[in-house]
Write an enzyme that holds these catalytic residues in place. Structure first.
Site, mmCIF file in Angstrom:
data_model
loop_
_atom_site.group_PDB
_atom_site.id
_atom_site.type_symbol
_atom_site.label_atom_id
_atom_site.label_comp_id
_atom_site.label_asym_id
_atom_site.label_seq_id
_atom_site.Cartn_x
_atom_site.Cartn_y
_atom_site.Cartn_z
ATOM 1 N N ASP A 133 0.408 -2.170 -15.272
ATOM 2 C CA ASP A 133 0.912 -0.802 -15.386
ATOM 3 C C ASP A 133 1.783 -0.694 -16.623
ATOM 4 O O ASP A 133 2.323 -1.697 -17.122
ATOM 5 C CB ASP A 133 1.727 -0.424 -14.143
ATOM 6 C CG ASP A 133 1.804 1.089 -13.943
ATOM 7 O OD1 ASP A 133 1.175 1.824 -14.735
ATOM 8 O OD2 ASP A 133 2.489 1.537 -13.011
ATOM 9 N N GLY A 134 1.896 0.514 -17.127
ATOM 10 C CA GLY A 134 2.782 0.800 -18.237
ATOM 11 C C GLY A 134 3.722 1.917 -17.836
ATOM 12 O O GLY A 134 3.354 2.790 -17.045
ATOM 13 N N GLU A 174 0.177 0.896 -21.259
ATOM 14 C CA GLU A 174 -0.955 0.568 -20.386
ATOM 15 C C GLU A 174 -1.883 -0.443 -21.053
ATOM 16 O O GLU A 174 -2.335 -1.415 -20.431
ATOM 17 C CB GLU A 174 -1.745 1.843 -20.045
ATOM 18 C CG GLU A 174 -0.983 2.879 -19.254
ATOM 19 C CD GLU A 174 -0.851 2.537 -17.772
ATOM 20 O OE1 GLU A 174 -1.303 1.449 -17.361
ATOM 21 O OE2 GLU A 174 -0.281 3.368 -17.031
ATOM 22 N N ASP A 198 -3.841 2.180 -12.859
ATOM 23 C CA ASP A 198 -3.912 3.611 -12.558
ATOM 24 C C ASP A 198 -4.195 4.438 -13.811
ATOM 25 O O ASP A 198 -4.133 5.662 -13.783
ATOM 26 C CB ASP A 198 -2.641 4.095 -11.856
ATOM 27 C CG ASP A 198 -1.380 3.858 -12.674
ATOM 28 O OD1 ASP A 198 -1.476 3.668 -13.906
ATOM 29 O OD2 ASP A 198 -0.279 3.848 -12.085
ATOM 30 N N HIS A 252 1.399 5.383 -7.663
ATOM 31 C CA HIS A 252 2.481 5.855 -6.785
ATOM 32 C C HIS A 252 1.951 6.303 -5.415
ATOM 33 O O HIS A 252 2.348 7.345 -4.882
ATOM 34 C CB HIS A 252 3.251 6.992 -7.451
ATOM 35 C CG HIS A 252 3.691 6.665 -8.845
ATOM 36 N ND1 HIS A 252 4.651 5.723 -9.115
ATOM 37 C CD2 HIS A 252 3.262 7.133 -10.052
ATOM 38 C CE1 HIS A 252 4.819 5.634 -10.428
ATOM 39 N NE2 HIS A 252 3.994 6.469 -11.019
ATOM 40 N N ASP A 262 4.304 -1.340 -11.499
ATOM 41 C CA ASP A 262 5.099 -0.211 -12.004
ATOM 42 C C ASP A 262 6.578 -0.589 -12.097
ATOM 43 O O ASP A 262 7.259 -0.265 -13.084
ATOM 44 C CB ASP A 262 4.916 0.994 -11.081
ATOM 45 C CG ASP A 262 5.797 2.161 -11.486
ATOM 46 O OD1 ASP A 262 5.572 2.738 -12.560
ATOM 47 O OD2 ASP A 262 6.733 2.486 -10.724
#
Length: 276
Positions: A133-134, A174, A198, A252, A262
């Site tokens: 994740d970024g 990302e 995501d 999320h 995250d």
């Protein structure tokens, strides 16, 4: 005139032609290089990112350590040199002189995870499972700070939480997170990996758009240059030699792997410092 700085490659230095630079990074694991507009910037990059610099980040140590251990196991007794033709390359950010790496790369305390694959999770088809994740605070505005998160599992020694390199944006974060994941996958001895992310944008880049962008010299169908070009080149290079399955997950949404990636990314963003 552009200057291509190769801090870590077959022959570190500064080159005026991309073809000369490419020669030095082709087939070289964890290559570190970048294009600059001035000679001074290029020199500074080489000095700061050479393995003679004592600051060596976790992914470089992981890759170098696993690569060295593999070479010692597979090479004949009379030689300790790794002469395999397919040494990994990294396109925009990583590079090491073979001579100096023996002197300066320290052993990463990975709990032998590079050897013990039971410490990783795999799916039913044998793909290593990793979440990336970024995160970017104030994305697109002044004061933006971005970080990356790579999550292999609870308290895993290869989990990554670091600031992005370069401009702080969501997409940069990302892409760089996925690049870390692929590099660590190879360093740990896996040939197949399922990257859970995501970021549908990044998945589209790698599975739908990248091939045509490369054919068109990194120009989009609307004639505009591709953003994140350098980071995408690096990610593409990191994927070579791997079977990569891109898995989109909803962000999320309570999925542990994504939530932990995250969290690592947000922690990394707090460490971000913009280039002067």
């Amino acid at each position: 005139m552009p200057f291509y700085a190769v801090a870590r490659g077959h022959k570190p230095g500064i080159y005026e032609k991309w073809s000369d630079c490419q020669e030095q990074i082709q087939g070289y694991r964890c290559a570190r290089y970048k294009k600059f507009a001035t000679m001074d910037e290029a020199k500074e990059f080489v000095q700061e990112n050479s393995l003679t610099n004592p600051i060596v980040d976790r992914r470089e140590k992981a890759a170098s350590d696993a690569e060295t251990e593999s070479a010692v196991k597979d090479a004949p007794q009379k030689s300790t040199e790794d002469t395999s033709p397919d040494k990994r390359k990294r396109d925009d950010d990583d590079n090491s002189s073979e001579e100096s790496s023996e002197k300066t790369v320290k052993k990463l305390n990975m709990g032998d995870s590079a050897e013990d694959k039971t410490k990783f999770s795999t799916d039913s088809n044998g793909f290593l499972i990793v979440y990336t994740d970024g995160a970017c605070e104030f994305n697109g505005r002044n004061g933006a700070r971005a970080g990356i998160g790579v999550y292999f599992g609870p308290d895993h020694p290869l989990n990554v939480s670091e600031p992005v390199k370069g401009k702080a944006t969501n997409n940069t974060a990302e892409i760089q997170a996925a690049t870390y994941a692929l590099e660590l996958t190879k360093a740990s001895g896996f040939s197949k990996v399922a990257v859970h992310t995501d970021s549908q944008f990044m998945i589209n880049c790698m599975t739908s758009w990248l091939k045509n962008w490369k054919k068109k010299n990194w120009v989009k169908s609307d004639g505009e240059p591709v953003k994140n070009k350098e980071d995408l080149i690096t990610l593409d290079a990191a994927s070579e030699g791997l079977a990569v399955k891109w898995v989109h997950v909803k962000g999320h949404d309570g999925l542990e792997g994504n939530e932990m990636a995250d969290k690592l990314a947000r922690q990394g963003a707090k460490l971000y410092k913009a280039d002067p």
